[in-house]
Motif scaffolding. Sequence first.
Motif, PDB file in Angstrom:
ATOM      1  N   UNK A  33       0.887  -1.163   0.000  1.00  0.00           N
ATOM      2  CA  UNK A  33       0.000   0.000   0.000  1.00  0.00           C
ATOM      3  C   UNK A  33       0.923   1.209   0.000  1.00  0.00           C
ATOM      4  N   UNK A  34       0.757   2.075  -0.997  1.00  0.00           N
ATOM      5  CA  UNK A  34       1.637   3.238  -1.112  1.00  0.00           C
ATOM      6  C   UNK A  34       0.821   4.529  -1.165  1.00  0.00           C
ATOM      7  N   UNK A  35       1.502   5.613  -0.839  1.00  0.00           N
ATOM      8  CA  UNK A  35       0.970   6.959  -1.054  1.00  0.00           C
ATOM      9  C   UNK A  35       1.766   7.540  -2.205  1.00  0.00           C
ATOM     10  N   UNK A  36       1.068   7.954  -3.286  1.00  0.00           N
ATOM     11  CA  UNK A  36       1.809   8.458  -4.439  1.00  0.00           C
ATOM     12  C   UNK A  36       2.123   9.944  -4.260  1.00  0.00           C
ATOM     13  N   UNK A  37       2.778  10.527  -5.262  1.00  0.00           N
ATOM     14  CA  UNK A  37       3.265  11.908  -5.150  1.00  0.00           C
ATOM     15  C   UNK A  37       2.120  12.897  -4.941  1.00  0.00           C
ATOM     16  N   UNK A  38       0.921  12.553  -5.425  1.00  0.00           N
ATOM     17  CA  UNK A  38      -0.230  13.453  -5.262  1.00  0.00           C
ATOM     18  C   UNK A  38      -0.949  13.228  -3.932  1.00  0.00           C
ATOM     19  N   UNK A  39      -0.470  12.242  -3.137  1.00  0.00           N
ATOM     20  CA  UNK A  39      -1.087  11.978  -1.845  1.00  0.00           C
ATOM     21  C   UNK A  39      -2.138  10.894  -1.880  1.00  0.00           C
ATOM     22  N   UNK A  40      -2.404  10.349  -3.070  1.00  0.00           N
ATOM     23  CA  UNK A  40      -3.412   9.287  -3.213  1.00  0.00           C
ATOM     24  C   UNK A  40      -2.835   7.922  -2.856  1.00  0.00           C
ATOM     25  N   UNK A  41      -3.677   7.054  -2.331  1.00  0.00           N
ATOM     26  CA  UNK A  41      -3.254   5.696  -2.008  1.00  0.00           C
ATOM     27  C   UNK A  41      -3.384   4.796  -3.232  1.00  0.00           C
ATOM     28  N   UNK A  42      -2.492   3.824  -3.320  1.00  0.00           N
ATOM     29  CA  UNK A  42      -2.545   2.839  -4.401  1.00  0.00           C
ATOM     30  C   UNK A  42      -1.977   1.525  -3.887  1.00  0.00           C
ATOM     31  N   UNK A  43      -2.356   0.438  -4.574  1.00  0.00           N
ATOM     32  CA  UNK A  43      -1.806  -0.892  -4.289  1.00  0.00           C
ATOM     33  C   UNK A  43      -0.900  -1.266  -5.445  1.00  0.00           C
ATOM     34  N   UNK A  44       0.249  -1.820  -5.121  1.00  0.00           N
ATOM     35  CA  UNK A  44       1.172  -2.265  -6.162  1.00  0.00           C
ATOM     36  C   UNK A  44       1.917  -3.486  -5.654  1.00  0.00           C
ATOM     37  N   UNK A  45       2.680  -4.104  -6.532  1.00  0.00           N
ATOM     38  CA  UNK A  45       3.562  -5.175  -6.082  1.00  0.00           C
ATOM     39  C   UNK A  45       4.879  -5.082  -6.833  1.00  0.00           C
ATOM     40  N   UNK A  46       5.915  -5.633  -6.208  1.00  0.00           N
ATOM     41  CA  UNK A  46       7.258  -5.580  -6.795  1.00  0.00           C
ATOM     42  C   UNK A  46       7.879  -6.970  -6.748  1.00  0.00           C
ATOM     43  N   UNK A 106      12.762  -5.568  -4.711  1.00  0.00           N
ATOM     44  CA  UNK A 106      12.476  -4.197  -5.157  1.00  0.00           C
ATOM     45  C   UNK A 106      11.380  -3.601  -4.278  1.00  0.00           C
ATOM     46  N   UNK A 107      11.246  -2.283  -4.310  1.00  0.00           N
ATOM     47  CA  UNK A 107      10.164  -1.606  -3.580  1.00  0.00           C
ATOM     48  C   UNK A 107       9.770  -0.328  -4.311  1.00  0.00           C
ATOM     49  N   UNK A 108       8.633   0.259  -3.931  1.00  0.00           N
ATOM     50  CA  UNK A 108       8.111   1.412  -4.679  1.00  0.00           C
ATOM     51  C   UNK A 108       8.928   2.696  -4.529  1.00  0.00           C
ATOM     52  N   UNK A 109       9.902   2.717  -3.625  1.00  0.00           N
ATOM     53  CA  UNK A 109      10.804   3.874  -3.569  1.00  0.00           C
ATOM     54  C   UNK A 109      11.784   3.857  -4.736  1.00  0.00           C
ATOM     55  N   UNK A 110      12.051   2.680  -5.266  1.00  0.00           N
ATOM     56  CA  UNK A 110      13.134   2.527  -6.248  1.00  0.00           C
ATOM     57  C   UNK A 110      12.788   3.156  -7.586  1.00  0.00           C
ATOM     58  N   UNK A 111      13.773   3.827  -8.174  1.00  0.00           N
ATOM     59  CA  UNK A 111      13.552   4.469  -9.473  1.00  0.00           C
ATOM     60  C   UNK A 111      13.324   3.450 -10.590  1.00  0.00           C
ATOM     61  N   UNK A 112      13.552   2.177 -10.323  1.00  0.00           N
ATOM     62  CA  UNK A 112      13.303   1.137 -11.324  1.00  0.00           C
ATOM     63  C   UNK A 112      11.904   0.528 -11.182  1.00  0.00           C
ATOM     64  N   UNK A 113      11.151   0.908 -10.153  1.00  0.00           N
ATOM     65  CA  UNK A 113       9.833   0.304  -9.921  1.00  0.00           C
ATOM     66  C   UNK A 113       8.829   0.776 -10.967  1.00  0.00           C
ATOM     67  N   UNK A 114       7.882  -0.099 -11.306  1.00  0.00           N
ATOM     68  CA  UNK A 114       6.838   0.260 -12.273  1.00  0.00           C
ATOM     69  C   UNK A 114       5.954   1.375 -11.730  1.00  0.00           C
ATOM     70  N   UNK A 115       5.687   1.329 -10.426  1.00  0.00           N
ATOM     71  CA  UNK A 115       4.835   2.327  -9.763  1.00  0.00           C
ATOM     72  C   UNK A 115       5.610   2.861  -8.565  1.00  0.00           C
ATOM     73  N   UNK A 116       5.753   4.175  -8.496  1.00  0.00           N
ATOM     74  CA  UNK A 116       6.510   4.788  -7.398  1.00  0.00           C
ATOM     75  C   UNK A 116       5.585   5.388  -6.354  1.00  0.00           C
ATOM     76  N   UNK A 117       6.042   5.380  -5.123  1.00  0.00           N
ATOM     77  CA  UNK A 117       5.312   5.999  -4.031  1.00  0.00           C
ATOM     78  C   UNK A 117       6.000   5.683  -2.722  1.00  0.00           C
ATOM     79  N   UNK A 118       5.439   6.239  -1.645  1.00  0.00           N
ATOM     80  CA  UNK A 118       5.972   5.980  -0.309  1.00  0.00           C
ATOM     81  C   UNK A 118       5.268   4.770   0.282  1.00  0.00           C
ATOM     82  N   UNK A 119       5.997   3.710   0.614  1.00  0.00           N
ATOM     83  CA  UNK A 119       5.356   2.533   1.196  1.00  0.00           C
ATOM     84  C   UNK A 119       4.745   2.839   2.578  1.00  0.00           C
TER      85      UNK A 119
END
Length: 199
Positions: free
Chosen positions: A129-142, A146-159
């Motif tokens: 569960x991440x918070x994206x740059x606009x503050x919205x929540x999203x679900x992703x997997x890596x 890998x994790x959503x902080x990484x610049x190589x991730x398909x979807x970025x955000x704060x875990x």
Amino acid sequence: MAFTLPALPYVFNALEPHIDARTMEIHHGKHHNAYVTNLNNAVAGKPEENLSIEEICKNISKYPVAVRNNGGGHYNHSLFWTSMAANAGGAPTGALADAINAAFGTFDEFKTKFNAAAAGRFGSGWAWLIKDASGKLAITSTPNQDNPLMDVAEVNGTPLLGLDVWEHAYYLNYQNRRPDYCAAFWNVVNWSEVAKRFK
Ligand code: MN3
């Protein structure tokens, strides 16, 4: 040493029956410890040994694969241990509950979608569960560590919440039944910690 293994914030059997003590002992003391050791070896004598693990993750494409795998492993597990607690579970409250309802409809729909991301991750990896740059929540997997902080991730955000779906996280107690492990996870989620990350 640049990075150290954080102590578990509870005893090994604190999360039983949902996550068994032997799994916690091996997972923290062997797996996470190995990521820390291997990360320290990979950054030794380099400028990145003075960076935070978050800074390293955000620029992970600049570093060797050993830093990606072990740095990710260190960040992900550090977040994972503190995402859980004894006598936890239940449902989030306040602003976090509102944000979950806004993004996913209801808390139950959120859990269904998160479980689908966790069950659907082929091989080893994580659901988030991440918070994206606009503050919205999203679900992703890596994949892998890998994790959503990484610049190589398909979807970025704060875990805000991460679930380890490597077999080492559940095989002793659940064998091949990853969905049962994912369902049990909700009984130990530390929502007050997740809410702090959301703020
Ligand atoms: Mn693990």
